[in-house]
Design a protein around this motif. Structure first.
Motif, PDB file in Angstrom:
ATOM      1  N   VAL A   1       2.464  -4.948 -10.572  1.00 35.06           N
ATOM      2  CA  VAL A   1       1.124  -4.619 -11.057  1.00 35.06           C
ATOM      3  C   VAL A   1       0.596  -3.361 -10.374  1.00 35.06           C
ATOM      4  CG1 VAL A   1      -1.163  -5.595 -11.473  1.00 35.06           C
ATOM      5  CG2 VAL A   1       0.748  -7.116 -10.965  1.00 35.06           C
ATOM      6  N   ASN A   2      -0.108  -2.548 -11.130  1.00 32.86           N
ATOM      7  CA  ASN A   2      -0.870  -1.456 -10.534  1.00 32.86           C
ATOM      8  C   ASN A   2      -2.119  -1.267 -11.395  1.00 32.86           C
ATOM      9  OD1 ASN A   2      -1.667   0.666  -8.900  1.00 32.86           O
ATOM     10  ND2 ASN A   2       0.083   1.992  -9.366  1.00 32.86           N
ATOM     11  N   GLU A   3      -3.056  -0.520 -10.886  1.00 31.06           N
ATOM     12  CA  GLU A   3      -4.189  -0.157 -11.733  1.00 31.06           C
ATOM     13  C   GLU A   3      -3.692   0.854 -12.762  1.00 31.06           C
ATOM     14  OE1 GLU A   3      -8.031   0.339 -10.000  1.00 31.06           O
ATOM     15  OE2 GLU A   3      -8.724   0.024 -12.038  1.00 31.06           O
ATOM     16  N   ASN A   4      -4.250   0.815 -13.955  1.00 33.29           N
ATOM     17  CA  ASN A   4      -3.819   1.754 -15.003  1.00 33.29           C
ATOM     18  C   ASN A   4      -4.491   3.110 -14.763  1.00 33.29           C
ATOM     19  OD1 ASN A   4      -2.714   2.872 -17.228  1.00 33.29           O
ATOM     20  ND2 ASN A   4      -3.515   1.376 -18.696  1.00 33.29           N
ATOM     21  N   ASP A   5      -4.066   3.752 -13.693  1.00 28.09           N
ATOM     22  CA  ASP A   5      -4.731   4.980 -13.233  1.00 28.09           C
ATOM     23  C   ASP A   5      -4.685   6.116 -14.253  1.00 28.09           C
ATOM     24  OD1 ASP A   5      -5.414   4.023 -10.642  1.00 28.09           O
ATOM     25  OD2 ASP A   5      -3.357   4.346  -9.988  1.00 28.09           O
ATOM     26  N   ALA A   6      -3.695   6.086 -15.142  1.00 25.91           N
ATOM     27  CA  ALA A   6      -3.563   7.191 -16.095  1.00 25.91           C
ATOM     28  C   ALA A   6      -4.708   7.222 -17.101  1.00 25.91           C
ATOM     29  CB  ALA A   6      -2.226   7.097 -16.830  1.00 25.91           C
TER      30      ALA A   6
ATOM     31  N   GLY B   1       0.820  -1.212   0.000  1.00 23.04           N
ATOM     32  CA  GLY B   1       0.000   0.000   0.000  1.00 23.04           C
ATOM     33  C   GLY B   1       0.854   1.262   0.000  1.00 23.04           C
ATOM     34  N   THR B   2       0.234   2.373  -0.349  1.00 19.38           N
ATOM     35  CA  THR B   2       0.946   3.654  -0.382  1.00 19.38           C
ATOM     36  C   THR B   2       1.578   3.959   0.984  1.00 19.38           C
ATOM     37  OG1 THR B   2      -0.591   4.478  -2.048  1.00 19.38           O
ATOM     38  CG2 THR B   2       0.682   6.134  -0.870  1.00 19.38           C
ATOM     39  N   GLY B   3       0.836   3.700   2.058  1.00 19.43           N
ATOM     40  CA  GLY B   3       1.333   3.979   3.405  1.00 19.43           C
ATOM     41  C   GLY B   3       2.604   3.196   3.722  1.00 19.43           C
TER      42      GLY B   3
ATOM     43  N   GLY C   1     -10.586   0.337  -8.595  1.00 21.75           N
ATOM     44  CA  GLY C   1     -10.811   1.403  -7.620  1.00 21.75           C
ATOM     45  C   GLY C   1      -9.852   1.412  -6.454  1.00 21.75           C
ATOM     46  N   ASP C   2      -9.407   0.264  -6.017  1.00 20.02           N
ATOM     47  CA  ASP C   2      -8.430   0.238  -4.930  1.00 20.02           C
ATOM     48  C   ASP C   2      -7.526  -0.958  -5.141  1.00 20.02           C
ATOM     49  OD1 ASP C   2      -9.258  -2.117  -3.035  1.00 20.02           O
ATOM     50  OD2 ASP C   2     -11.094  -1.150  -3.697  1.00 20.02           O
ATOM     51  N   ASN C   3      -6.309  -0.839  -4.633  1.00 22.21           N
ATOM     52  CA  ASN C   3      -5.339  -1.890  -4.904  1.00 22.21           C
ATOM     53  C   ASN C   3      -5.533  -3.133  -4.035  1.00 22.21           C
ATOM     54  OD1 ASN C   3      -4.306  -0.374  -6.930  1.00 22.21           O
ATOM     55  ND2 ASN C   3      -2.193  -0.393  -6.180  1.00 22.21           N
ATOM     56  N   ASP C   4      -6.377  -3.061  -3.011  1.00 24.93           N
ATOM     57  CA  ASP C   4      -6.703  -4.278  -2.266  1.00 24.93           C
ATOM     58  C   ASP C   4      -7.477  -5.220  -3.174  1.00 24.93           C
ATOM     59  OD1 ASP C   4      -5.538  -3.336   0.091  1.00 24.93           O
ATOM     60  OD2 ASP C   4      -7.340  -2.204   0.589  1.00 24.93           O
TER      61      ASP C   4
ATOM     62  N   CYS D   1       2.100  -6.200  -6.146  1.00 24.37           N
ATOM     63  CA  CYS D   1       1.044  -5.260  -6.509  1.00 24.37           C
ATOM     64  C   CYS D   1       1.402  -3.958  -5.792  1.00 24.37           C
ATOM     65  CB  CYS D   1      -0.289  -5.834  -6.038  1.00 24.37           C
ATOM     66  SG  CYS D   1      -1.688  -4.919  -6.596  1.00 24.37           S
ATOM     67  N   SER D   2       1.870  -2.989  -6.537  1.00 25.47           N
ATOM     68  CA  SER D   2       2.434  -1.779  -5.923  1.00 25.47           C
ATOM     69  C   SER D   2       1.537  -0.565  -6.129  1.00 25.47           C
ATOM     70  CB  SER D   2       3.811  -1.495  -6.518  1.00 25.47           C
ATOM     71  OG  SER D   2       4.277  -0.233  -6.084  1.00 25.47           O
ATOM     72  N   SER D   3       1.144   0.042  -5.035  1.00 22.19           N
ATOM     73  CA  SER D   3       0.469   1.341  -5.087  1.00 22.19           C
ATOM     74  C   SER D   3       1.543   2.414  -5.148  1.00 22.19           C
ATOM     75  CB  SER D   3      -0.374   1.553  -3.828  1.00 22.19           C
ATOM     76  OG  SER D   3      -1.321   0.540  -3.693  1.00 22.19           O
ATOM     77  N   GLY D   4       1.143   3.648  -4.945  1.00 21.79           N
ATOM     78  CA  GLY D   4       2.122   4.712  -4.794  1.00 21.79           C
ATOM     79  C   GLY D   4       2.355   5.551  -6.030  1.00 21.79           C
ATOM     80  N   ALA D   5       1.641   5.249  -7.138  1.00 22.57           N
ATOM     81  CA  ALA D   5       1.890   6.015  -8.364  1.00 22.57           C
ATOM     82  C   ALA D   5       1.492   7.480  -8.175  1.00 22.57           C
ATOM     83  CB  ALA D   5       1.120   5.401  -9.527  1.00 22.57           C
ATOM     84  N   GLN D   6       0.299   7.671  -7.634  1.00 27.08           N
ATOM     85  CA  GLN D   6      -0.155   9.063  -7.515  1.00 27.08           C
ATOM     86  C   GLN D   6       0.669   9.824  -6.476  1.00 27.08           C
ATOM     87  OE1 GLN D   6      -4.526   9.372  -7.484  1.00 27.08           O
ATOM     88  NE2 GLN D   6      -4.494   7.384  -8.496  1.00 27.08           N
ATOM     89  N   ALA D   7       1.009   9.150  -5.397  1.00 32.02           N
ATOM     90  CA  ALA D   7       1.855   9.792  -4.383  1.00 32.02           C
ATOM     91  C   ALA D   7       3.206  10.170  -4.988  1.00 32.02           C
ATOM     92  CB  ALA D   7       2.042   8.845  -3.192  1.00 32.02           C
TER      93      ALA D   7
ATOM     94  N   LEU E   1      -4.077   6.502   4.619  1.00 33.90           N
ATOM     95  CA  LEU E   1      -3.116   6.650   3.520  1.00 33.90           C
ATOM     96  C   LEU E   1      -3.521   5.725   2.387  1.00 33.90           C
ATOM     97  CD1 LEU E   1      -0.201   6.543   5.949  1.00 33.90           C
ATOM     98  CD2 LEU E   1      -0.628   8.467   4.434  1.00 33.90           C
ATOM     99  N   GLY E   2      -3.459   6.214   1.160  1.00 35.66           N
ATOM    100  CA  GLY E   2      -3.904   5.388   0.045  1.00 35.66           C
ATOM    101  C   GLY E   2      -5.411   5.291   0.083  1.00 35.66           C
ATOM    102  N   ILE E   3      -5.950   4.440  -0.744  1.00 37.22           N
ATOM    103  CA  ILE E   3      -7.401   4.356  -0.837  1.00 37.22           C
ATOM    104  C   ILE E   3      -7.933   3.221   0.031  1.00 37.22           C
ATOM    105  CG2 ILE E   3      -9.309   3.892  -2.419  1.00 37.22           C
ATOM    106  CD1 ILE E   3      -7.542   5.254  -4.561  1.00 37.22           C
ATOM    107  N   GLY E   4      -7.208   2.119   0.008  1.00 38.10           N
ATOM    108  CA  GLY E   4      -7.725   0.934   0.668  1.00 38.10           C
ATOM    109  C   GLY E   4      -7.688   1.042   2.180  1.00 38.10           C
ATOM    110  N   GLY E   5      -8.824   0.961   2.822  1.00 34.89           N
ATOM    111  CA  GLY E   5      -8.870   0.852   4.278  1.00 34.89           C
ATOM    112  C   GLY E   5      -9.092  -0.611   4.604  1.00 34.89           C
TER     113      GLY E   5
HETATM  114  N1  GLU Z   1      -3.359   2.750  -7.800  1.00 41.54           N
HETATM  115  C1  GLU Z   1      -3.156   3.784  -6.843  1.00 41.54           C
HETATM  116  C2  GLU Z   1      -1.760   4.361  -6.967  1.00 41.54           C
HETATM  117  O1  GLU Z   1      -0.835   3.673  -7.325  1.00 41.54           O
HETATM  118  C3  GLU Z   1      -3.339   3.301  -5.411  1.00 41.54           C
HETATM  119  C4  GLU Z   1      -4.672   2.735  -5.092  1.00 41.54           C
HETATM  120  C5  GLU Z   1      -4.700   2.223  -3.635  1.00 41.54           C
HETATM  121  O2  GLU Z   1      -3.852   2.622  -2.847  1.00 41.54           O
HETATM  122  O3  GLU Z   1      -5.571   1.406  -3.318  1.00 41.54           O
HETATM  123  O4  GLU Z   1      -1.549   5.513  -6.688  1.00 41.54           O
END
Ligand code: GLU
Length: 367
Positions: free
Chosen positions: A131-136, A10-12, A145-148, A46-52, A207-211
């Motif tokens: 892997v990440n969501e193709n947020d772009a 997760g981003t956190g 919607g969330d990386n969880d 599965c890596s978040s953190g793109a937007q951060a 932090l991030g989307i997934g709670g």
């Molecule tokens: N895909 C988003 C990112 O990399 C994160 C989504 C999430 O944290 O659940 O910024």
């Protein structure tokens, strides 16, 4: 113990709670993943953190809270994120490959299988998929919607043995540990029920989307598909190594004993349901206890608009979702044939696609 493992970061975890990707933390996680890779295990990250990362790279610009701002941040940050992963895995002589997904990539079974082939090709060549969501490019209609949930989808796609969701908390607690001193860590969860969901609903991670609530959704999907799930603190020493060796760490959700067969795994994790079929008590009982298909006669109300082949939920009025499946009729057709006997279908529609609305083989019970 486990051979194929999805590690969700997760981003956190990647920022250690700051506004920047924490490179020492990323190196440390890479070290653990590399050690397992060198034991011939198959690792998928599965890596978040793109937007951060994008926000930090552009020095925290003042942006409107629009979709295009988020897409822009993700476009900038995703390449930054991959640059770092490339660099860190290179230390251990490991190649990585980027896979960017959206819900649309798994919406139909053929696309789901194509994506699965991509994962298999990378893993066969000892390449670690990142892997990440193709947020772009993602928009509401096609996003996970969330990386969880994304990581659960990846676990299902790859038939992983373990989904390890690393976060900034120790695991799932009996209450919010930041506000309630009596909160206790739940070491193992056998069934994900409404009381647990209510608990998780109150303990979001900021932090991030997934709670925690999206973590439970993800755990539910992965466990049904036959994957063990662990939620643990990404900063705990050797957490990945310990979780993979089966040590008690964080909260563990054992996989269901009779995992779903392949097509049903896709129904569970691929297409997002676009409507509800409300059924009467007789039909609910037939689905629940007798393994029957759903006939039009048992449907009382059709909610939402969908096409033949779309995913829908089945439930009793005021009840929880009872099943999820692929409908053989569109919502427009079902509105004309709900409550009808099966032989009346072709009279009403002028054609028919068979006697059932939702076939048993295209359906998963959710209770
Ligand atoms: N895909 C988003 C990112 O990399 C994160 C989504 C999430 O944290 O659940 O910024």
């Amino acid at each position: 113990m486990y051979r194929k493992i999805v590690v969700k970061l997760g981003t956190g975890v990647l920022t250690k709670g700051t506004r920047f990707l924490n490179q020492p933390q990323m190196v440390e996680l890479t070290r653990q993943i590399a050690a397992l890779h060198h034991q011939n295990k198959e690792l998928i990250v599965c890596s978040s953190g793109a937007q951060a990362a994008g926000r930090a790279r552009l020095r925290f610009p003042e942006l409107p809270t629009t979709l295009s701002s988020r897409q822009m941040l993700a476009a900038v940050g995703q390449s930054r994120l991959m640059l770092l992963w490339e660099r860190f895995f290179e230390i251990y002589s490991i190649h990585v490959g980027q896979i960017l997904l959206t819900r649309a990539d798994t919406e139909n079974r053929q696309r789901f299988l194509n994506v699965r082939d991509t994962f298999n090709a990378l893993l066969e060549h000892q390449i670690v998929p990142i892997v990440n969501e193709n947020d772009a490019v993602v928009v509401d209609e096609i996003k996970v919607g969330d990386n969880d949930n994304l990581s659960a989808l990846v676990a299902v796609l790859t038939s992983a043995d373990l989904l390890l969701m690393l976060t900034d908390q120790e695991g799932l607690f009996t209450a919010d540990p930041r506000t309630d001193p009596n909160a206790q860590l739940i070491p193992e969860v056998q069934t994900i029920d409404d009381s647990l969901r209510a608990l998780a609903g109150n303990t979001p991670s900021n932090l991030g989307i997934g709670g925690m609530s999206t973590k439970l959704q993800a755990a539910d999907i992965a466990c049904r598909a036959g994957t063990d799930v662990v939620i643990a603190n990404g900063s705990a020493p050797d957490v990945i190594l310990r979780a993979v060796s089966g040590e008690k760490v964080g909260t563990r959700f054992p996989a269901q004993e009779a995992p779903l067969e392949n097509r049903k795994r896709w129904i569970l994790a691929g297409p997002a349901p676009s409507g509800h079929l409300l059924v009467d008590a007789g039909a609910a009982k037939a689905l629940r206890h007798h393994g029957n298909s759903l006939l039009p006669v048992g449907i009382t109300t059709v909610q939402g608009e969908f096409e033949r082949g779309d995913a829908v939920y089945v439930k009793e009025k005021n009840g929880p979702n009872l099943a999820r499946g692929i409908t053989r009729y569109s919502s427009a057709d079902l509105n004309l044939i709900r409550g009808c006997q099966s032989h009346e279908i072709s009279e009403r529609l002028g054609y028919d696609y068979g006697q059932v609305a939702l076939h048993r083989n295209d359906m998963i019970l959710l209770e």
